[in-house]
Design a protein around this motif. Structure first.
Motif, PDB file in Angstrom:
ATOM      1  N   GLU A 173      72.218  68.465  98.868  1.00  0.00           N
ATOM      2  CA  GLU A 173      72.498  68.504  98.092  1.00  0.00           C
ATOM      3  C   GLU A 173      71.930  69.725  97.727  1.00  0.00           C
ATOM      4  OE1 GLU A 173      76.493  67.526  95.024  1.00  0.00           O
ATOM      5  OE2 GLU A 173      75.029  65.813  95.484  1.00  0.00           O
ATOM      6  N   PRO A 174      72.108  70.661  96.055  1.00  0.00           N
ATOM      7  CA  PRO A 174      71.096  71.022  95.471  1.00  0.00           C
ATOM      8  C   PRO A 174      71.047  69.998  93.901  1.00  0.00           C
ATOM      9  CG  PRO A 174      72.992  72.509  95.878  1.00  0.00           C
ATOM     10  CD  PRO A 174      73.253  71.045  96.535  1.00  0.00           C
ATOM     11  N   VAL A 175      69.620  70.639  93.501  1.00  0.00           N
ATOM     12  CA  VAL A 175      69.405  69.774  92.660  1.00  0.00           C
ATOM     13  C   VAL A 175      68.904  70.711  91.050  1.00  0.00           C
ATOM     14  CG1 VAL A 175      68.116  68.269  93.990  1.00  0.00           C
ATOM     15  CG2 VAL A 175      67.152  70.186  92.763  1.00  0.00           C
ATOM     16  N   LEU A 176      69.158  69.906  90.006  1.00  0.00           N
ATOM     17  CA  LEU A 176      69.384  70.527  88.679  1.00  0.00           C
ATOM     18  C   LEU A 176      67.884  69.618  88.188  1.00  0.00           C
ATOM     19  CD1 LEU A 176      69.441  72.276  86.179  1.00  0.00           C
ATOM     20  CD2 LEU A 176      71.169  69.691  85.204  1.00  0.00           C
ATOM     21  N   ILE A 177      66.584  70.326  87.446  1.00  0.00           N
ATOM     22  CA  ILE A 177      65.119  69.844  86.917  1.00  0.00           C
ATOM     23  C   ILE A 177      65.096  69.973  85.584  1.00  0.00           C
ATOM     24  CG2 ILE A 177      63.318  69.689  87.332  1.00  0.00           C
ATOM     25  CD1 ILE A 177      63.221  70.637  89.934  1.00  0.00           C
ATOM     26  N   THR A 178      65.289  68.799  84.510  1.00  0.00           N
ATOM     27  CA  THR A 178      64.553  69.195  82.967  1.00  0.00           C
ATOM     28  C   THR A 178      63.765  68.295  82.862  1.00  0.00           C
ATOM     29  OG1 THR A 178      66.162  66.907  82.725  1.00  0.00           O
ATOM     30  CG2 THR A 178      67.596  69.530  82.632  1.00  0.00           C
ATOM     31  N   ARG A 179      63.164  68.211  81.452  1.00  0.00           N
ATOM     32  CA  ARG A 179      61.887  68.593  81.542  1.00  0.00           C
ATOM     33  C   ARG A 179      62.300  66.989  80.539  1.00  0.00           C
ATOM     34  NH1 ARG A 179      60.038  71.849  79.456  1.00  0.00           N
ATOM     35  NH2 ARG A 179      58.513  72.065  81.057  1.00  0.00           N
ATOM     36  N   GLN A 180      61.597  66.007  81.691  1.00  0.00           N
ATOM     37  CA  GLN A 180      61.378  64.528  80.962  1.00  0.00           C
ATOM     38  C   GLN A 180      61.633  64.266  79.741  1.00  0.00           C
ATOM     39  OE1 GLN A 180      59.293  61.450  79.533  1.00  0.00           O
ATOM     40  NE2 GLN A 180      60.568  60.173  79.503  1.00  0.00           N
ATOM     41  N   LEU A 181      62.468  63.851  78.622  1.00  0.00           N
ATOM     42  CA  LEU A 181      62.046  63.584  76.780  1.00  0.00           C
ATOM     43  C   LEU A 181      61.080  62.959  76.444  1.00  0.00           C
ATOM     44  CD1 LEU A 181      62.763  66.091  74.319  1.00  0.00           C
ATOM     45  CD2 LEU A 181      65.197  63.958  74.110  1.00  0.00           C
ATOM     46  N   LYS A 182      60.043  63.196  76.141  1.00  0.00           N
ATOM     47  CA  LYS A 182      59.541  61.693  76.113  1.00  0.00           C
ATOM     48  C   LYS A 182      59.610  60.984  74.430  1.00  0.00           C
ATOM     49  CE  LYS A 182      55.149  63.832  77.361  1.00  0.00           C
ATOM     50  NZ  LYS A 182      53.667  64.881  76.844  1.00  0.00           N
ATOM     51  N   GLY A 183      59.675  59.839  74.697  1.00  0.00           N
ATOM     52  CA  GLY A 183      59.950  58.763  74.256  1.00  0.00           C
ATOM     53  C   GLY A 183      61.594  58.489  73.940  1.00  0.00           C
ATOM     54  N   SER A 184      62.182  59.539  74.679  1.00  0.00           N
ATOM     55  CA  SER A 184      63.935  59.102  74.227  1.00  0.00           C
ATOM     56  C   SER A 184      64.524  58.055  75.419  1.00  0.00           C
ATOM     57  CB  SER A 184      64.273  60.496  74.631  1.00  0.00           C
ATOM     58  OG  SER A 184      64.241  60.375  75.617  1.00  0.00           O
ATOM     59  N   LEU A 185      65.529  57.409  74.799  1.00  0.00           N
ATOM     60  CA  LEU A 185      66.430  56.491  75.411  1.00  0.00           C
ATOM     61  C   LEU A 185      67.383  56.550  75.487  1.00  0.00           C
ATOM     62  CD1 LEU A 185      64.519  53.329  73.984  1.00  0.00           C
ATOM     63  CD2 LEU A 185      64.510  53.994  76.048  1.00  0.00           C
ATOM     64  N   PRO A 186      68.283  55.878  76.845  1.00  0.00           N
ATOM     65  CA  PRO A 186      69.764  56.076  76.581  1.00  0.00           C
ATOM     66  C   PRO A 186      70.257  54.978  76.462  1.00  0.00           C
ATOM     67  CG  PRO A 186      68.605  55.217  79.178  1.00  0.00           C
ATOM     68  CD  PRO A 186      67.778  55.933  78.299  1.00  0.00           C
ATOM     69  N   TYR A 187      71.113  55.177  75.428  1.00  0.00           N
ATOM     70  CA  TYR A 187      71.878  53.677  74.215  1.00  0.00           C
ATOM     71  C   TYR A 187      71.860  52.583  75.371  1.00  0.00           C
ATOM     72  CZ  TYR A 187      76.643  53.778  77.109  1.00  0.00           C
ATOM     73  OH  TYR A 187      77.557  52.796  77.796  1.00  0.00           O
ATOM     74  N   ARG A 188      71.989  52.669  76.822  1.00  0.00           N
ATOM     75  CA  ARG A 188      71.999  51.537  76.968  1.00  0.00           C
ATOM     76  C   ARG A 188      70.760  50.222  77.224  1.00  0.00           C
ATOM     77  NH1 ARG A 188      75.961  49.254  80.068  1.00  0.00           N
ATOM     78  NH2 ARG A 188      77.954  50.307  80.830  1.00  0.00           N
ATOM     79  N   SER A 189      69.922  51.145  77.236  1.00  0.00           N
ATOM     80  CA  SER A 189      68.706  50.964  76.885  1.00  0.00           C
ATOM     81  C   SER A 189      67.933  50.141  75.529  1.00  0.00           C
ATOM     82  CB  SER A 189      67.306  51.779  77.355  1.00  0.00           C
ATOM     83  OG  SER A 189      67.744  51.609  79.345  1.00  0.00           O
ATOM     84  N   MET A 190      68.759  50.810  74.835  1.00  0.00           N
ATOM     85  CA  MET A 190      68.642  50.317  73.501  1.00  0.00           C
ATOM     86  C   MET A 190      69.992  49.583  72.981  1.00  0.00           C
ATOM     87  SD  MET A 190      68.601  54.507  71.412  1.00  0.00           S
ATOM     88  CE  MET A 190      67.960  53.401  70.539  1.00  0.00           C
ATOM     89  N   PHE A 191      70.573  48.769  73.665  1.00  0.00           N
ATOM     90  CA  PHE A 191      71.531  47.332  73.791  1.00  0.00           C
ATOM     91  C   PHE A 191      70.810  46.764  74.435  1.00  0.00           C
ATOM     92  CE2 PHE A 191      74.040  51.158  71.960  1.00  0.00           C
ATOM     93  CZ  PHE A 191      74.935  49.715  70.895  1.00  0.00           C
ATOM     94  N   GLU A 192      69.895  46.492  75.311  1.00  0.00           N
ATOM     95  CA  GLU A 192      69.055  45.505  75.680  1.00  0.00           C
ATOM     96  C   GLU A 192      68.747  44.184  74.504  1.00  0.00           C
ATOM     97  OE1 GLU A 192      65.630  46.856  77.767  1.00  0.00           O
ATOM     98  OE2 GLU A 192      67.072  47.893  79.456  1.00  0.00           O
ATOM     99  N   THR A 193      68.517  44.636  73.671  1.00  0.00           N
ATOM    100  CA  THR A 193      68.485  43.131  72.757  1.00  0.00           C
ATOM    101  C   THR A 193      69.549  43.803  71.471  1.00  0.00           C
ATOM    102  OG1 THR A 193      67.554  44.890  71.295  1.00  0.00           O
ATOM    103  CG2 THR A 193      66.123  43.062  72.222  1.00  0.00           C
TER     104      THR A 193
END
Length: 411
Positions: free
Chosen positions: A101-121
């Motif tokens: 499959e082809p891939v789409l590449i984006t730059r990692q957004l520094k300091g960002s988090l997906p919402y699930r990681s923010m709900f770990e606590t």
């Protein structure tokens, strides 16, 4: 079939060639991967390092990859908060010549988090509301620029804290489309999708024991519809103010503040019939205004005082001839802020006799002067100016003020 890398930067194809494109993304060796929190995705997504940068790599069909790449480039030109598109890689084959499959590449957004990681606590309800506020801001900005998302959700968003501000970034544009202007029906469809998705995502967290017990997923899903509606109305309604009624601008900013939003940027356009004003909102965390005021002016104030002073500073700066955000030839905010302290703040405070302001900090004095000016301006239906407000404040307000107590509320 030949490997083809279509990239935004001419240097990226060479950099990206070092990655193992002949291996399915799910089997990429650890030496190329970076361990970062990932959100839920319909596709295989990995973070990889190449040429000193970290990229998000997503396997997706060629048509979808090329389309999303183009949409992200359009959003980048519109300066909408979204991940940066880097490249699309097509023509991938494995070691035996089988298609990958082809891939789409984006730059990692520094300091960002997906919402699930923010709900770990377990996240406080007030913080969840702030995240939804940030998502409402993002959705309004997308709609103002004619972008119909089609799949607005917490999962398709990244969140970042920057200098106390919460910001939401679009991370998945696969279902989106850009038009010159969205219809009300298109906007309402996005809102309904957001409401259902958010309620479902919060229910999922609730089932996993990661949601605060006081949070009702359905009510919080409806919250974004309410916040969006309030913000959309406040930002899009016609605002042309007569030049002698600048207190209307103060009143408008206060309404945004009451909605829980602060003005990140204000633009005033001069026209024959008045001053046309537009706002760019943001969501901020506690203490943000104190830090910003101290950085710009050197003034140390309480949070609500700082918010009041910064609003006045922003209004004053927007009316200066050399105020040009983003223009290297324009005066820097720090320079304008220093001028405001010298020409506006200090003369106003010194207009109050020293013996009458003993025991009251200067930020509180100026805040009360702003409140009094607004009251007088509303009554007169024109901007009375700071000199008139100061004189009236000194003669009519301060004599009746109990020693050591504020004459006016700070909120």
């Amino acid at each position: 079939m030949e490997l083809q890398i279509t990239a935004t930067d001419p240097e990226h194809p060479t950099t990206l060639l070092d990655l193992p494109w002949d291996v399915s993304l799910v089997d990429w060796p650890e030496e190329h991967l970076v361990s970062l929190p990932r959100g839920i995705s319909r596709h295989v997504v990995r973070f990889a390092r190449a040429g000193g940068e970290v990229f998000a790599v997503k396997e997706v069909g060629e048509w979808a990859a090329v389309r999303e790449y183009g949409l992200l480039r359009d959003l980048d030109r519109l300066a909408v908060p979204a991940v940066d598109p880097v490249a699309v890689v097509t023509g991938r084959t494995d070691a035996l010549g089988g298609p990958l499959e082809p891939v789409l590449i984006t730059r990692q957004l520094k300091g960002s988090l997906p919402y699930r990681s923010m709900f770990e606590t377990t996240m406080r309800p007030t913080t969840i509301k702030r995240l939804l506020d940030a998502l409402a801001v993002l959705l309004v900005r997308l709609h103002l620029d004619g972008f119909a998302w089609g799949d607005c959700s917490l999962s398709n968003t990244l969140f970042r804290r920057d200098a106390g501000a919460y910001a939401a970034y679009l991370v998945d544009a696969e279902t989106g489309q850009i038009q010159p202007r969205l219809t009300r029906g298109q906007r309402e469809y996005d809102l309904e999708v957001a409401r259902v998705n958010i309620a479902g995502e919060l229910m999922d967290l609730e089932a996993g024991g990661s949601l605060h017990p006081s949070v009702d997923p359905v009510l919080f899903g409806e919250e974004i519809v309410t916040r969006y509606g309030e913000l959309w109305h406040e930002l899009t309604r016609t605002s042309v103010y007569p030049r002698d009624k600048k207190h209307y601008i103060d009143r408008r900013i206060r309404r945004l503040n009451e909605l829980g939003f602060d003005v990140a940027e204000m633009q005033i356009q001069r026209s024959p019939d008045g001053d046309h004003v537009t706002f760019l909102p943001k969501v901020v965390d506690a203490g943000h205004h104190q830090r910003q005021l101290l950085r710009l002016t050197g003034l140390d104030a309480e949070e609500n005082q700082a918010r009041s002073l910064l609003n006045d500073l922003e209004t004053w700066m927007a009316g200066q001839d050399d105020y040009a955000p983003g223009d290297p030839l324009g005066a820097r905010p720090e320079v304008l802020a220093h001028r405001w302290v010298r020409d506006v703040f200090r003369p106003a405070v010194r207009g109050v006799p020293r013996e009458q302001r003993e025991g009251i900090d200067t930020a509180q004095i100026y805040h009360e002067l702003l409140e009094h000016r607004l009251t007088l301006s509303e009554r007169a239906q024109r901007d009375v100016g700071m000199d008139v407000a100061t004189e009236d404040y000194v003669t009519r307000v301060l004599p009746h003020r109990p020693p050591g107590e504020p004459a006016l509320p700070t909120e």
